[in-house]
Design a protein around this motif. Structure first.
Motif, PDB file in Angstrom:
ATOM      1  N   LEU A  88       0.987  -1.272   0.172  1.00 49.45           N
ATOM      2  CA  LEU A  88      -0.115  -0.120  -0.090  1.00 49.45           C
ATOM      3  C   LEU A  88       0.761   1.292   0.038  1.00 49.45           C
ATOM      4  O   LEU A  88       1.839   1.412   0.510  1.00 49.45           O
ATOM      5  N   ARG A  89       0.477   2.356  -0.893  1.00 49.76           N
ATOM      6  CA  ARG A  89       1.049   3.427  -0.545  1.00 49.76           C
ATOM      7  C   ARG A  89      -0.141   4.670  -0.737  1.00 49.76           C
ATOM      8  O   ARG A  89      -1.241   4.501  -1.113  1.00 49.76           O
ATOM      9  N   ARG A  90       0.053   5.673   0.102  1.00 51.79           N
ATOM     10  CA  ARG A  90      -0.744   6.747   0.251  1.00 51.79           C
ATOM     11  C   ARG A  90      -0.652   7.963  -0.716  1.00 51.79           C
ATOM     12  O   ARG A  90       0.575   8.516  -0.787  1.00 51.79           O
ATOM     13  N   LEU A  91      -1.616   8.209  -1.437  1.00 50.93           N
ATOM     14  CA  LEU A  91      -1.769   9.230  -2.559  1.00 50.93           C
ATOM     15  C   LEU A  91      -2.301  10.309  -1.888  1.00 50.93           C
ATOM     16  O   LEU A  91      -3.283  10.543  -1.588  1.00 50.93           O
ATOM     17  N   THR A  92      -1.575  11.595  -1.966  1.00 51.82           N
ATOM     18  CA  THR A  92      -2.159  12.683  -1.609  1.00 51.82           C
ATOM     19  C   THR A  92      -2.063  13.619  -2.608  1.00 51.82           C
ATOM     20  O   THR A  92      -0.955  14.059  -3.376  1.00 51.82           O
ATOM     21  N   VAL A  93      -3.338  14.049  -2.985  1.00 53.24           N
ATOM     22  CA  VAL A  93      -3.452  15.060  -4.150  1.00 53.24           C
ATOM     23  C   VAL A  93      -3.778  16.551  -3.587  1.00 53.24           C
ATOM     24  O   VAL A  93      -4.649  16.501  -2.889  1.00 53.24           O
ATOM     25  N   THR A  94      -3.269  17.473  -3.626  1.00 55.37           N
ATOM     26  CA  THR A  94      -3.516  18.690  -3.176  1.00 55.37           C
ATOM     27  C   THR A  94      -3.581  19.838  -4.519  1.00 55.37           C
ATOM     28  O   THR A  94      -2.635  20.013  -5.226  1.00 55.37           O
ATOM     29  N   ILE A  95      -4.683  20.536  -4.362  1.00 55.17           N
ATOM     30  CA  ILE A  95      -4.945  21.431  -5.302  1.00 55.17           C
ATOM     31  C   ILE A  95      -5.101  22.743  -4.493  1.00 55.17           C
ATOM     32  O   ILE A  95      -5.781  22.776  -3.619  1.00 55.17           O
ATOM     33  N   SER A  96      -4.600  23.647  -5.281  1.00 51.84           N
ATOM     34  CA  SER A  96      -4.629  25.100  -4.651  1.00 51.84           C
ATOM     35  C   SER A  96      -5.018  26.217  -5.837  1.00 51.84           C
ATOM     36  O   SER A  96      -4.702  25.808  -7.192  1.00 51.84           O
ATOM     37  N   TRP A  97      -5.458  27.104  -5.602  1.00 48.47           N
ATOM     38  CA  TRP A  97      -6.290  27.915  -6.555  1.00 48.47           C
ATOM     39  C   TRP A  97      -6.353  29.623  -6.037  1.00 48.47           C
ATOM     40  O   TRP A  97      -6.341  29.604  -4.655  1.00 48.47           O
ATOM     41  N   ASP A  98      -6.063  30.410  -6.523  1.00 47.78           N
ATOM     42  CA  ASP A  98      -6.194  31.885  -5.956  1.00 47.78           C
ATOM     43  C   ASP A  98      -7.659  32.382  -6.078  1.00 47.78           C
ATOM     44  O   ASP A  98      -8.442  32.170  -7.079  1.00 47.78           O
ATOM     45  N   GLY A  99      -8.232  32.844  -4.958  1.00 46.21           N
ATOM     46  CA  GLY A  99      -9.771  33.291  -4.724  1.00 46.21           C
ATOM     47  C   GLY A  99      -9.743  34.609  -5.021  1.00 46.21           C
ATOM     48  O   GLY A  99      -8.435  35.221  -5.322  1.00 46.21           O
ATOM     49  N   ALA A 100     -10.611  35.345  -4.556  1.00 49.12           N
ATOM     50  CA  ALA A 100     -10.717  36.571  -4.734  1.00 49.12           C
ATOM     51  C   ALA A 100      -9.801  37.325  -3.709  1.00 49.12           C
ATOM     52  O   ALA A 100      -9.416  38.513  -4.031  1.00 49.12           O
ATOM     53  N   GLN A 101      -9.932  36.762  -2.441  1.00 46.69           N
ATOM     54  CA  GLN A 101      -9.098  37.577  -1.422  1.00 46.69           C
ATOM     55  C   GLN A 101      -7.973  36.674  -0.986  1.00 46.69           C
ATOM     56  O   GLN A 101      -7.253  37.159  -0.261  1.00 46.69           O
ATOM     57  N   LYS A 102      -8.120  35.312  -0.909  1.00 44.23           N
ATOM     58  CA  LYS A 102      -6.932  34.636  -0.675  1.00 44.23           C
ATOM     59  C   LYS A 102      -6.820  33.335  -1.429  1.00 44.23           C
ATOM     60  O   LYS A 102      -7.549  33.023  -2.338  1.00 44.23           O
ATOM     61  N   LYS A 103      -5.505  32.543  -1.161  1.00 48.67           N
ATOM     62  CA  LYS A 103      -5.351  31.346  -1.932  1.00 48.67           C
ATOM     63  C   LYS A 103      -6.201  30.270  -1.147  1.00 48.67           C
ATOM     64  O   LYS A 103      -5.974  29.982   0.060  1.00 48.67           O
ATOM     65  N   HIS A 104      -6.761  29.426  -1.681  1.00 48.96           N
ATOM     66  CA  HIS A 104      -7.478  28.120  -1.208  1.00 48.96           C
ATOM     67  C   HIS A 104      -6.773  27.012  -1.613  1.00 48.96           C
ATOM     68  O   HIS A 104      -6.041  26.918  -2.719  1.00 48.96           O
ATOM     69  N   THR A 105      -6.639  25.891  -0.638  1.00 49.27           N
ATOM     70  CA  THR A 105      -5.983  24.954  -0.881  1.00 49.27           C
ATOM     71  C   THR A 105      -6.894  23.511  -0.221  1.00 49.27           C
ATOM     72  O   THR A 105      -7.579  23.865   0.867  1.00 49.27           O
ATOM     73  N   LYS A 106      -7.053  22.513  -1.059  1.00 54.18           N
ATOM     74  CA  LYS A 106      -7.752  21.487  -0.716  1.00 54.18           C
ATOM     75  C   LYS A 106      -6.774  20.151  -0.895  1.00 54.18           C
ATOM     76  O   LYS A 106      -6.022  20.041  -1.847  1.00 54.18           O
ATOM     77  N   SER A 107      -6.785  19.298   0.033  1.00 56.97           N
ATOM     78  CA  SER A 107      -5.993  17.987  -0.034  1.00 56.97           C
ATOM     79  C   SER A 107      -6.941  16.877  -0.067  1.00 56.97           C
ATOM     80  O   SER A 107      -8.033  16.812   0.797  1.00 56.97           O
ATOM     81  N   TYR A 108      -6.618  15.604  -0.857  1.00 57.63           N
ATOM     82  CA  TYR A 108      -7.273  14.524  -1.057  1.00 57.63           C
ATOM     83  C   TYR A 108      -6.466  13.261  -0.812  1.00 57.63           C
ATOM     84  O   TYR A 108      -5.394  13.425  -1.344  1.00 57.63           O
ATOM     85  N   GLN A 109      -6.748  12.504  -0.017  1.00 54.90           N
ATOM     86  CA  GLN A 109      -5.976  11.108   0.215  1.00 54.90           C
ATOM     87  C   GLN A 109      -6.889   9.957  -0.183  1.00 54.90           C
ATOM     88  O   GLN A 109      -7.652   9.699   0.013  1.00 54.90           O
ATOM     89  N   LYS A 110      -5.542   8.998  -0.805  1.00 53.50           N
ATOM     90  CA  LYS A 110      -6.416   7.857  -0.852  1.00 53.50           C
ATOM     91  C   LYS A 110      -5.332   6.542  -0.795  1.00 53.50           C
ATOM     92  O   LYS A 110      -3.982   6.854  -1.194  1.00 53.50           O
ATOM     93  N   LEU A 111      -5.573   5.439  -0.457  1.00 57.64           N
ATOM     94  CA  LEU A 111      -4.577   4.329  -0.287  1.00 57.64           C
ATOM     95  C   LEU A 111      -4.534   3.533  -1.719  1.00 57.64           C
ATOM     96  O   LEU A 111      -5.694   3.212  -2.117  1.00 57.64           O
ATOM     97  N   ILE A 112      -3.606   3.551  -2.176  1.00 58.51           N
ATOM     98  CA  ILE A 112      -3.426   2.586  -3.698  1.00 58.51           C
ATOM     99  C   ILE A 112      -2.530   1.306  -3.170  1.00 58.51           C
ATOM    100  O   ILE A 112      -1.745   1.257  -2.517  1.00 58.51           O
ATOM    101  N   ALA A 113      -3.298   0.285  -3.599  1.00 53.64           N
ATOM    102  CA  ALA A 113      -2.795  -1.213  -3.554  1.00 53.64           C
ATOM    103  C   ALA A 113      -2.012  -1.493  -4.837  1.00 53.64           C
ATOM    104  O   ALA A 113      -2.589  -1.172  -6.016  1.00 53.64           O
ATOM    105  N   TYR A 114      -0.950  -2.008  -4.968  1.00 48.32           N
ATOM    106  CA  TYR A 114      -0.356  -2.734  -5.877  1.00 48.32           C
ATOM    107  C   TYR A 114       0.279  -4.014  -5.738  1.00 48.32           C
ATOM    108  O   TYR A 114       0.715  -4.338  -4.512  1.00 48.32           O
ATOM    109  N   ASP A 115       0.665  -4.662  -6.693  1.00 44.08           N
ATOM    110  CA  ASP A 115       1.278  -6.057  -6.524  1.00 44.08           C
ATOM    111  C   ASP A 115       2.721  -5.917  -6.151  1.00 44.08           C
ATOM    112  O   ASP A 115       3.519  -5.235  -6.422  1.00 44.08           O
ATOM    113  N   THR A 116       2.804  -6.926  -5.145  1.00 46.90           N
ATOM    114  CA  THR A 116       4.215  -6.977  -4.632  1.00 46.90           C
ATOM    115  C   THR A 116       5.299  -8.058  -5.308  1.00 46.90           C
ATOM    116  O   THR A 116       4.684  -8.771  -5.773  1.00 46.90           O
TER     117      THR A 116
END
Length: 128
Positions: free
Chosen positions: A100-128
């Motif tokens: 298992l490996r943990r995938l963290t996707v972070t997305i950011s964008w500039d809003g009208a007054q400040k920078k916004h950031t969202k993070s999403y995580q998911k466990l990824i399984a692969y063959d050993t």
């Protein structure tokens, strides 16, 4: 008998209430529009993150083992719906698991007054 000129007290109060209600409506409309713009960008960010997760999951096992960072189709930033997004993906090993490996996707964008950031995580399984 001479007629009085000017406004009566009731007319002045009615005009003041009308101006106050117009001002309140304009302020409320501005806040609602800001929330609409933020919500559109947040929903777009969510779907971009889901697509990035799907793209990383489709990678072969060798790539998942060797790479720790993925960019969006070879780019670090993209434009969607008139908004510029910055996307960063990190793949890190999960403690106590070889497949298992943990995938963290972070997305950011500039809003009208400040920078916004969202993070999403998911466990990824692969063959050993």
């Amino acid at each position: 008998m001479e007629k009085e000129r000017g406004f009566f007290l009731i007319e002045t109060i009615a005009l003041s209430m009308l101006l106050l209600s117009i001002t309140a409506f304009c302020f409320t409309y501005q806040r609602i529009d800001q929330q609409r713009i933020y919500t559109e960008a947040a929903v777009t960010a969510y779907f971009l993150a889901q697509e990035q997760i799907a793209l990383v999951e489709m990678q072969p096992t060798e790539v998942l083992r060797s790479q720790t960072s993925f960019s969006w189709l070879g780019q670090s930033s993209l434009e969607c719906n008139g908004q510029k997004f910055s996307l960063h993906s990190m793949l890190s090993p999960e403690p106590n698991s070889d497949s298992l490996r943990r995938l963290t996707v972070t997305i950011s964008w500039d809003g009208a007054q400040k920078k916004h950031t969202k993070s999403y995580q998911k466990l990824i399984a692969y063959d050993t």
